[in-house]
Design an enzyme around this catalytic site. Structure first.
Site, short mmCIF file in Angstrom:
data_model
loop_
_atom_site.label_atom_id
_atom_site.label_comp_id
_atom_site.label_asym_id
_atom_site.label_seq_id
_atom_site.Cartn_x
_atom_site.Cartn_y
_atom_site.Cartn_z
N GLY A 1 1.17 -1.31 0.52
CA GLY A 1 0.31 -0.15 0.21
C GLY A 1 0.88 1.32 -0.05
O GLY A 1 2.21 1.61 -0.02
N MET B 1 2.31 5.23 1.10
CA MET B 1 2.52 5.61 2.61
C MET B 1 1.32 5.68 3.71
O MET B 1 0.88 6.14 2.78
CB MET B 1 3.69 6.75 2.56
CG MET B 1 4.63 6.60 1.26
SD MET B 1 5.93 7.44 1.80
CE MET B 1 7.09 8.05 2.86
N ASP B 2 1.85 5.68 5.32
CA ASP B 2 0.85 6.32 5.46
C ASP B 2 -0.66 5.05 6.06
O ASP B 2 -1.70 5.84 6.49
CB ASP B 2 0.24 7.64 5.68
CG ASP B 2 1.62 8.75 6.33
OD1 ASP B 2 2.52 8.53 6.76
OD2 ASP B 2 0.79 9.96 5.55
N LYS C 1 1.23 -0.29 7.13
CA LYS C 1 2.18 -1.30 6.57
C LYS C 1 3.31 -2.00 8.17
O LYS C 1 2.85 -2.92 8.52
CB LYS C 1 3.04 -1.12 5.59
CG LYS C 1 2.56 -0.51 4.32
CD LYS C 1 2.88 -0.48 3.24
CE LYS C 1 4.02 0.24 3.15
NZ LYS C 1 3.30 2.29 3.17
N ASP D 1 9.52 -6.31 6.72
CA ASP D 1 9.63 -4.37 6.59
C ASP D 1 9.84 -3.95 5.73
O ASP D 1 11.17 -4.11 5.10
CB ASP D 1 9.04 -3.67 7.35
CG ASP D 1 8.20 -2.78 7.37
OD1 ASP D 1 7.38 -3.18 7.19
OD2 ASP D 1 8.22 -1.82 8.78
N GLU D 2 9.27 -3.02 4.42
CA GLU D 2 9.81 -2.80 3.31
C GLU D 2 10.77 -3.36 2.55
O GLU D 2 11.61 -3.04 2.37
CB GLU D 2 11.20 -1.45 3.93
CG GLU D 2 10.62 -0.40 5.44
CD GLU D 2 9.82 0.55 4.80
OE1 GLU D 2 9.23 0.95 4.04
OE2 GLU D 2 8.95 1.22 5.53
N ALA D 3 9.69 -4.39 2.50
CA ALA D 3 10.64 -5.39 2.32
C ALA D 3 11.07 -5.35 -0.32
O ALA D 3 11.36 -5.17 -0.80
CB ALA D 3 9.54 -6.36 1.44
#
Length: 235
Positions: free
Chosen positions: A25, A27-28, A31, A98-100
């Site tokens: 999705g 930002m904000d 996730k 995260d941040e994949a």
């Protein structure tokens, strides 16, 4: 793509095949919050996991959420072999990634190897596209490989009130169309977090826009959007 509940109790290890799931999705949209909640839920069931991140907004090896919760994490640096990392532990049941979208293509393949060859559940979270609305290579590969893909349902709004779909990079108050694919900064910020700005770029931050306003570069009242809310005053 399916609407998934990532928060349900996990089944006993070995009762099903391991899965690779990708939650994405703009930002904000929450996730990192969901990643932390999912980690908590699995740990509560006695499962052992590792939390991974890359380029977190904190600038360090942590997963942080804008609502104030965070957790220590392993920083996925370039060249880190994720299979070797996991195999160094006696037992790992799952990974929170995260941040994949910032991982290397080789590391995404390693995540699939961990699922298929080692029976480890992998839950990946990240952006789908960059500031130009072009897909991150790692995200594209996750779309291709994941057993399940889900857009997070927390609604993010453009300044106009429409659903926000795309991330705009704002440099000196102007929406950028060119530049490095990865420049780490937050939404509503005036300076990057965790990495230097490219030469000549001052005051970099991001905003989520609807498709219409991302395509035509309309930021609305950018100055007003970046100002904090103040209590009303009465004469």
């Amino acid at each position: 793509m399916t609407d998934l509940s990532a928060l349900s109790s996990s089944p006993t290890q070995g009762a099903r095949d391991a899965v690779l799931k990708f939650f994405y999705g703009p930002m904000d949209c929450g996730k990192s919050t969901l990643a932390l909640q999912l980690n908590y839920n699995h740990r509560r069931q006695g499962r052992r996991g590792i939390v991974l991140t890359k380029h977190d907004r904190s600038g360090g090896p942590r997963v942080t959420s804008r609502i104030g919760i965070d957790n220590e994490a392993v920083e996925v640096v370039d060249g880190l072999d994720l299979v070797e990392l996991v195999c160094a532990y006696d037992r790992i049941d799952y990974l929170i990634c995260d941040e994949a979208c910032f991982y290397s293509m080789e590391q995404i393949e390693q995540l699939a190897d961990l699922v298929d060859d080692h029976g480890i559940d992998v839950y990946a979270f990240g952006l789908a596209s960059d500031f130009r609305s072009q897909m991150f290579p790692a995200a594209q590969r996750l779309f291709e490989l994941a057993d399940e893909v889900a857009r997070l349902q927390v609604e993010v709004l453009c300044w106009c009130g429409r659903p926000g779909r795309l991330n705009a990079r704002i440099v000196g108050g102007v929406m950028a169309r060119t530049g490095e694919q990865v420049v780490i900064a937050d939404t509503g910020s005036t300076a990057p977090v965790g990495s230097p700005e490219p030469d000549g770029e001052v005051g970099v931050h991001y905003r989520v826009l609807c498709r219409r306003h991302h395509r035509n570069g309309d930021l609305g009242d950018e100055a007003a959007a970046s100002r904090p809310l103040e209590p009303a005053t009465h004469a």
